[in-house]
Design an enzyme around this catalytic site. Sequence first.
Site, PDB file in Angstrom:
ATOM      1  N   SER A  66       0.834  -1.210   0.062  1.00  0.00           N
ATOM      2  CA  SER A  66       0.191   0.154  -0.149  1.00  0.00           C
ATOM      3  C   SER A  66       0.740   1.339  -0.009  1.00  0.00           C
ATOM      4  O   SER A  66       2.000   1.286   0.683  1.00  0.00           O
ATOM      5  CB  SER A  66      -1.094   0.143   1.245  1.00  0.00           C
ATOM      6  OG  SER A  66      -1.822  -0.932   1.236  1.00  0.00           O
TER       7      SER A  66
HETATM    8  N1  SAH Z   1      -0.926  -4.459   3.914  1.00  0.00           N
HETATM    9  C1  SAH Z   1      -0.627  -4.689   2.807  1.00  0.00           C
HETATM   10  C2  SAH Z   1      -1.267  -4.347   1.730  1.00  0.00           C
HETATM   11  C3  SAH Z   1      -1.531  -5.623   0.596  1.00  0.00           C
HETATM   12  S1  SAH Z   1      -2.571  -5.716  -0.508  1.00  0.00           S
HETATM   13  C4  SAH Z   1       0.913  -4.267   2.767  1.00  0.00           C
HETATM   14  O1  SAH Z   1       1.167  -3.226   3.147  1.00  0.00           O
HETATM   15  O2  SAH Z   1       1.649  -4.834   1.952  1.00  0.00           O
HETATM   16  C5  SAH Z   1      -3.929  -6.484   0.213  1.00  0.00           C
HETATM   17  C6  SAH Z   1      -3.657  -7.915   0.375  1.00  0.00           C
HETATM   18  O3  SAH Z   1      -4.860  -8.386   0.759  1.00  0.00           O
HETATM   19  C7  SAH Z   1      -2.999  -8.923  -0.693  1.00  0.00           C
HETATM   20  O4  SAH Z   1      -1.853  -9.306  -0.504  1.00  0.00           O
HETATM   21  C8  SAH Z   1      -4.203 -10.096  -0.877  1.00  0.00           C
HETATM   22  O5  SAH Z   1      -3.683 -11.303  -1.112  1.00  0.00           O
HETATM   23  C9  SAH Z   1      -4.774  -9.981   0.489  1.00  0.00           C
HETATM   24  N2  SAH Z   1      -5.910 -10.470   0.587  1.00  0.00           N
HETATM   25  C10 SAH Z   1      -7.168 -10.025  -0.427  1.00  0.00           C
HETATM   26  N3  SAH Z   1      -8.222 -10.776   0.081  1.00  0.00           N
HETATM   27  C11 SAH Z   1      -7.916 -11.302   0.993  1.00  0.00           C
HETATM   28  C12 SAH Z   1      -8.809 -12.239   2.164  1.00  0.00           C
HETATM   29  N4  SAH Z   1      -9.904 -12.902   1.777  1.00  0.00           N
HETATM   30  N5  SAH Z   1      -8.135 -12.941   3.142  1.00  0.00           N
HETATM   31  C13 SAH Z   1      -6.512 -12.486   3.328  1.00  0.00           C
HETATM   32  N6  SAH Z   1      -5.792 -11.614   2.478  1.00  0.00           N
HETATM   33  C14 SAH Z   1      -6.618 -11.163   1.416  1.00  0.00           C
END
Ligand code: SAH
Length: 216
Positions: A66
């Site tokens: 993010s």
């Molecule tokens: N907090 C992270 C943001 C990553 S983007 C950072 O700072 O890097 C969002 C993430 O949510 C992705 O890795 C995606 O695989 C995950 N995601 C999407 N749906 C999900 C679910 N149902 N359960 C767990 N993770 C999920």
Amino acid sequence: MLQQDTFQHKGLRKKLVEEVEAKGITDKRVLEALLKVPRHFFMESGFLNFAYRDQAFPIGAGQTISQPYTVAFQTELLQINHMDKVLEVGTGSGYQTAILMEMKARVYTIERQRELYLNAKALLEEMGYHPHFFYGDGYKGVPSYGPYNKILVTAGASEIPETLVEQLAVGGRMVIPVGDDRSQVMTLIEKISATEIKTTTHGNFIFVPLLKGTNK
Ligand code: SAH
């Protein structure tokens, strides 16, 4: 092996934090955590030039780390206190997890992509952070460790998952981007009592989608 965190990195990080502060983040504890966590550790070493820009960036498996401002905005809305039990849905790179750990929260983080779960777990442990890691569908939360004081969803949901609201403690706060696949509204849910919630909205953001099920 961890990358180095040099004076150059620290200087770039300080500038980034000033930029995030200028965009309106006021919680000093959030800004201090951003200043401490080397964001470049969460990206491949060739991408140093991007690590300290206020931008989201690809981390593999079609996902992104993010944008720093977004991380700060969500964390500020949560009002993290020492020892808060926090559920993070979407570990991704682990960067947001590290920010929460720096703020001395007790963090439970869940990721549905196995590769990202394994990478984030290895990196954060090497950095000395020991949150509870889960591989699974965060849409369902992690009820066995609930209720949580704070719940942070870092992917865009089409609706507010009822199961997550159930896992929020009374007095707790949940921050979740809600919308379609093009844009989401940052939504804060405050649990007033076992049966009452208060919902407020806090502007538009763009996240990767919150998906159901897991991905090996
Ligand atoms: N907090 C992270 C943001 C990553 S983007 C950072 O700072 O890097 C969002 C993430 O949510 C992705 O890795 C995606 O695989 C995950 N995601 C999407 N749906 C999900 C679910 N149902 N359960 C767990 N993770 C999920």
